[in-house]
Design a protein around this motif. Structure first.
Motif, PDB file in Angstrom:
ATOM      1  N   CYS A 197       0.803  -1.305  -0.080  1.00 33.15           N
ATOM      2  CA  CYS A 197      -0.034   0.015  -0.087  1.00 33.15           C
ATOM      3  C   CYS A 197       0.706   1.303   0.210  1.00 33.15           C
ATOM      4  O   CYS A 197       1.592   1.192   0.871  1.00 33.15           O
ATOM      5  CB  CYS A 197      -0.966  -0.066   1.292  1.00 33.15           C
TER       6      CYS A 197
ATOM      7  N   CYS B  40       0.065   4.325   0.409  1.00 33.11           N
ATOM      8  CA  CYS B  40      -0.782   5.448   1.284  1.00 33.11           C
ATOM      9  C   CYS B  40       0.551   6.071   2.327  1.00 33.11           C
ATOM     10  O   CYS B  40       1.515   5.380   2.382  1.00 33.11           O
ATOM     11  CB  CYS B  40      -1.938   5.053   1.964  1.00 33.11           C
TER      12      CYS B  40
ATOM     13  N   CYS C  40       1.308   3.600   5.249  1.00 34.49           N
ATOM     14  CA  CYS C  40       1.929   2.218   5.021  1.00 34.49           C
ATOM     15  C   CYS C  40       3.049   2.403   4.685  1.00 34.49           C
ATOM     16  O   CYS C  40       4.143   1.443   4.807  1.00 34.49           O
ATOM     17  CB  CYS C  40       0.878   1.276   4.129  1.00 34.49           C
TER      18      CYS C  40
ATOM     19  N   TRP D 277       0.155  -5.918   2.717  1.00 32.85           N
ATOM     20  CA  TRP D 277      -1.044  -6.376   3.478  1.00 32.85           C
ATOM     21  C   TRP D 277      -1.445  -7.623   2.688  1.00 32.85           C
ATOM     22  O   TRP D 277      -1.594  -7.584   1.212  1.00 32.85           O
ATOM     23  CB  TRP D 277      -1.910  -5.294   3.385  1.00 32.85           C
TER      24      TRP D 277
ATOM     25  N   ARG E 223      -8.978   7.236   8.630  1.00 28.65           N
ATOM     26  CA  ARG E 223      -9.647   6.180   8.214  1.00 28.65           C
ATOM     27  C   ARG E 223     -10.213   5.623   9.202  1.00 28.65           C
ATOM     28  O   ARG E 223     -10.354   5.769  10.542  1.00 28.65           O
ATOM     29  CB  ARG E 223      -8.458   5.158   7.962  1.00 28.65           C
TER      30      ARG E 223
HETATM   31 ZN    ZN Z   1      -2.017   2.218   3.466  1.00 35.89          ZN
END
Ligand code: ZN
Ligand code: ZN
Length: 119
Positions: free
Chosen positions: A38, A40, A43, A50, A72
């Motif tokens: 990920c 983002c 992460c 993941w 989130r």
């Molecule tokens: Zn992430």
């Protein structure tokens, strides 16, 4: 440690991963079809890979501390001792799945699982 080749986990057997200090173990029912690197803001700081599993199907043992990001709905969990991020869950149950950081599994075990990059 000696590893008997016949006892190596296959993608049909439960597989266990551990954080760096060993306090937290995560047992998954099966290897995921792929692992998400990920990209983002969160992460990418720790290079998570993941694997996604039906909520509750990965069994976590050991003490973890949750971190709920403002942006989130999910809680990221890390080991209380070594601080390694082990998994995330949606405590409110809106999502059908949970995330397991596959970096905590033996690289021989996850080596054949394809990596995807999906925000
Ligand atoms: Zn992430
Ligand atoms: Zn630990």
């Amino acid at each position: 440690m000696t590893i008997n080749a016949e006892e190596k986990p296959s993608n049909k057997a439960a597989v266990e991963g551990r954080c760096d200090c060993g306090e937290v173990s995560v047992t998954i029912p099966d290897l995921p079809a792929d692992m998400n690197a990920c990209p983002c803001d969160f992460c990418s700081r720790f290079g998570a890979l993941w694997g996604y599993f039906p909520h509750g199907s990965a069994v976590v043992a050991g003490d973890t501390t949750p971190y709920r990001r403002a942006s989130r709905m999910i809680e990221f969990h890390r080991c209380v001792r070594c601080g390694v991020v082990t998994h995330w869950i949606d405590p409110d149950g809106h999502l059908p799945h949970m995330g397991v950081n596959m970096r905590n599994f033996d690289s021989d075990v996850i080596g054949a699982v394809p990596v995807v990059v999906e925000p």
